[in-house]
Design an enzyme around this catalytic site. Structure first.
Site, PDB file in Angstrom:
ATOM      1  N   THR A  37       0.880  -1.273   0.001  1.00  0.00           N
ATOM      2  CA  THR A  37      -0.061  -0.057  -0.022  1.00  0.00           C
ATOM      3  C   THR A  37       0.840   1.228   0.151  1.00  0.00           C
ATOM      4  O   THR A  37       1.933   1.151   0.479  1.00  0.00           O
ATOM      5  CB  THR A  37      -0.930  -0.152   0.922  1.00  0.00           C
ATOM      6  OG1 THR A  37      -0.024   0.242   2.423  1.00  0.00           O
ATOM      7  CG2 THR A  37      -1.862  -1.140   1.463  1.00  0.00           C
ATOM      8  N   VAL A  68      -7.681   4.620   6.748  1.00  0.00           N
ATOM      9  CA  VAL A  68      -8.074   3.090   6.179  1.00  0.00           C
ATOM     10  C   VAL A  68      -7.378   2.597   5.067  1.00  0.00           C
ATOM     11  O   VAL A  68      -7.844   3.083   3.960  1.00  0.00           O
ATOM     12  CB  VAL A  68      -9.717   3.213   6.291  1.00  0.00           C
ATOM     13  CG1 VAL A  68     -10.299   1.696   5.960  1.00  0.00           C
ATOM     14  CG2 VAL A  68     -10.414   3.790   7.706  1.00  0.00           C
ATOM     15  N   LYS A 140      -0.880 -13.887  15.778  1.00  0.00           N
ATOM     16  CA  LYS A 140      -2.247 -15.065  16.171  1.00  0.00           C
ATOM     17  C   LYS A 140      -2.151 -16.240  15.356  1.00  0.00           C
ATOM     18  O   LYS A 140      -2.140 -17.294  15.793  1.00  0.00           O
ATOM     19  CB  LYS A 140      -3.744 -14.519  16.204  1.00  0.00           C
ATOM     20  CG  LYS A 140      -4.664 -15.314  16.450  1.00  0.00           C
ATOM     21  CD  LYS A 140      -6.106 -14.658  16.589  1.00  0.00           C
ATOM     22  CE  LYS A 140      -7.092 -15.684  16.935  1.00  0.00           C
ATOM     23  NZ  LYS A 140      -8.307 -15.163  16.929  1.00  0.00           N
ATOM     24  N   HIS A 272      26.593   1.810  48.599  1.00  0.00           N
ATOM     25  CA  HIS A 272      25.278   1.226  48.954  1.00  0.00           C
ATOM     26  C   HIS A 272      24.341   2.352  48.931  1.00  0.00           C
ATOM     27  O   HIS A 272      23.411   2.421  49.796  1.00  0.00           O
ATOM     28  CB  HIS A 272      25.451   0.576  50.351  1.00  0.00           C
ATOM     29  CG  HIS A 272      26.464  -0.395  50.435  1.00  0.00           C
ATOM     30  ND1 HIS A 272      26.463  -1.677  49.438  1.00  0.00           N
ATOM     31  CD2 HIS A 272      27.612  -0.542  51.153  1.00  0.00           C
ATOM     32  CE1 HIS A 272      27.619  -2.330  49.956  1.00  0.00           C
ATOM     33  NE2 HIS A 272      28.389  -1.877  50.764  1.00  0.00           N
ATOM     34  N   GLU A 324      34.530   1.462  41.918  1.00  0.00           N
ATOM     35  CA  GLU A 324      33.890   0.584  40.688  1.00  0.00           C
ATOM     36  C   GLU A 324      33.710   1.232  39.568  1.00  0.00           C
ATOM     37  O   GLU A 324      33.681   0.671  38.174  1.00  0.00           O
ATOM     38  CB  GLU A 324      32.609  -0.106  41.397  1.00  0.00           C
ATOM     39  CG  GLU A 324      32.773  -1.177  42.477  1.00  0.00           C
ATOM     40  CD  GLU A 324      33.077  -2.606  41.774  1.00  0.00           C
ATOM     41  OE1 GLU A 324      32.876  -2.711  40.771  1.00  0.00           O
ATOM     42  OE2 GLU A 324      33.189  -3.308  42.688  1.00  0.00           O
ATOM     43  N   ASP A 464      16.049  16.082  72.043  1.00  0.00           N
ATOM     44  CA  ASP A 464      17.469  15.575  72.205  1.00  0.00           C
ATOM     45  C   ASP A 464      18.285  15.757  71.006  1.00  0.00           C
ATOM     46  O   ASP A 464      19.565  15.848  71.254  1.00  0.00           O
ATOM     47  CB  ASP A 464      17.334  14.074  72.530  1.00  0.00           C
ATOM     48  CG  ASP A 464      16.204  13.326  71.573  1.00  0.00           C
ATOM     49  OD1 ASP A 464      15.840  14.158  70.628  1.00  0.00           O
ATOM     50  OD2 ASP A 464      15.678  12.226  71.688  1.00  0.00           O
TER      51      ASP A 464
END
Length: 510
Positions: A37, A68, A140, A272, A324, A464
């Protein structure tokens, strides 16, 4: 009955035509009848290869501005018919429906159109209807049809039909069906998430089409995977493969440094998921040296990140540390040569990319989703609640500490001085424990806390913490406030010549 199928026909209608030419030529060479198409039909004709317009099959032109084209029983019948079903075979003949053995169809670039900032109307027009219907139908019916749903599969598909001389196996067709449903489900998720930007529908759709198997998860006995486009965010210049834990630390590093993106040269060291060193200075070398001083012990095996280019002087300092990962927006050529001196050291260039605005984590038998904490405390947010007011230098340190506090595991206390992390108490069940941890750590690395500032991610339920901080030499405090006993802490500060500001914003990070 053989599961191998010799293809005699193919429907080809694609948006992306790069890499399509050799496929079309090979199909023609194999005697496969081509249907097409629009632009793809024109593309095939210009190659001098015969092609049957879909309009000739359906007796309908492309209508509604191209919305379409292929939505017709003769097209979908050609794809969905069961070749071993007597009734289907009879109806194919009765209604003169051509068999379609291969479907090569991709989708309009919906996500790219959204990312480009296009108008809503342009975005809506990129919601594919015919294409996704064809893909679903072909996938499918994989027992009889092979579906190619992405240009990323063109090369592999060409190898399949070339090696099989136009014959495909059931295994091939099912493999391509799996790929097709991956494409279609991701596409629908992207469209839903666009329409559901305000989360008006309480539904979670997460789709990542790029995935990688990691060596293992947090521990060697756990499997680990990363799903996402790592290459869109980083250029990996050197080093070993990133591990699960590396990726978590890199994520923490990037989100922390985002707070200092436009500041003076800033360097952070994380371990960490928490910063063990952070400093802002006039040059990146000094920022690194002072960040390392925050905790040279924890820095071993850490993740390093800078908000500006790393030069050779800084690289020489870094090279003395086992780390690292190193992350920066750029590196000088000489710096790269130095950093590449350790074969396993991972070197990343961070690219400009928008980070996700939501956070997702598994919880119980489901997931928790929340907006990212995008609030960064600024001077305008500060409410002075004590008689003594913080100096301009102290305010700079308070905001510096607040940024860091936001990215440290709760309960947390951060101690800072002269835009340098002195120490933090991380992930404690008590805020007092977090403060004592921070003080003890700072003293162990010979920091003078006299005149340092303290940041807390949540309010003080009792006085505190300010009492302990005062004894340690801290004279300025930043906290969100909101406790019914705030006044107790304020009163202590007033009685002991301490400054306290409240932000009104809690920054828990669990």
């Amino acid at each position: 009955m053989s599961t191998s199928k010799k293809a005699t026909s193919a429907l080809v209608s694609v948006f992306h035509k790069d890499g399509l030419e050799p496929i079309v030529k090979k199909l023609h060479e194999l005697g496969v009848t081509l249907y097409s198409t629009g632009g793809t039909e024109k593309f095939i004709k210009e190659l001098g290869i015969p092609v049957v317009p879909v309009e000739d099959v359906t007796s309908y032109p492309s209508i509604l501005g191209g919305r379409v084209k292929t939505l017709h029983p003769k097209v979908f019948g050609g794809i969905l018919n069961r070749q071993d079903h007597e009734g289907d075979v009879a109806q194919m003949e009765e209604f003169d429906i051509p068999q379609l053995d291969i479907v090569i169809v991709d989708l309009y670039p919906f996500e790219k159109t959204v990312a480009s900032g296009a108008s809503e109307q342009d975005i809506i027009e990129k919601i594919d209807i015919g294409g996704i219907s064809l893909i679903r139908a072909a996938a499918k019916n994989y027992k009889d049809v092979l579906c190619v749903s992405s240009m990323e599969d063109y090369e592999d598909f060409l190898n399949v039909i070339s090696e099989g001389n136009g014959t495909t196996s059931l295994e091939d067709r099912k493999r391509y069906a799996t790929k097709a449903f991956n494409v279609s489900s991701h596409y629908d998720s992207a469209i839903f998430n666009y329409f559901n930007k305000d989360h008006g529908v309480a539904a979670l759709k997460i789709s990542e089409t790029q995935g990688k198997v990691l060596r293992y998860g947090e521990n060697p006995h756990q499997k680990g995977f990363f799903f996402g486009d790592f290459e869109a965010m980083f250029d990996k210049l050197h080093g070993k493969e990133l591990s699960y834990n590396n990726l978590l630390d890199v994520d923490a590093a990037v989100n922390l440094m985002e707070e200092f993106k436009d500041d003076d040269p800033t360097f952070a060291i994380l371990k960490h998921n928490n910063a063990c060193g952070l400093a802002t200075r006039s040059n990146i070398k000094q920022a690194y040296v002072d960040a390392l001083a925050g905790d040279p012990v924890s820095a071993f095996g850490g993740i390093l990140i800078a908000n500006t280019e790393i030069d050779v002087e800084t690289a020489n300092e870094i090279h003395q540390l086992f780390c690292e990962v190193v992350i920066a927006p750029s590196y000088s050529d000489d710096a790269l040569e130095v950093l590449k001196g350790k074969k396993n050291r991972i070197i990343l260039i961070q690219k400009e990319i928008e980070l996700p605005k939501t956070l997702t984590r598994t919880c119980l038998n489901g997931a928790l989703v929340q907006e990212k904490d995008s609030k960064t405390d600024s001077e305008n947010d500060l409410e002075a609640v004590t008689n003594k007011k913080a100096s301009s230098r102290e305010i700079e340190d308070l905001l510096f500490a607040s940024k860091l506090c936001k990215h440290t595991k709760s309960n947390t206390i951060v101690l800072a001085k002269n835009k340098q992390l002195c120490a933090s108490g991380t992930g404690q069940t008590s805020r007092v424990d977090a403060l004592n941890q921070a003080i003890n750590k700072a003293k162990s690395f010979n920091f003078d806390l006299d005149g340092a500032v303290m940041a807390s991610d949540a309010f003080f339920p009792f006085p505190d913490c300010v009492e302990i901080a005062h004894t340690a030499g801290i004279r300025s405090v930043i906290q969100p406030g909101g406790s019914i006993k705030d006044q107790l802490s304020i009163d202590f500060c007033n009685e002991n010549d301490m400054a306290m500001v409240m932000t009104g914003t809690r920054h828990f990070k669990h």
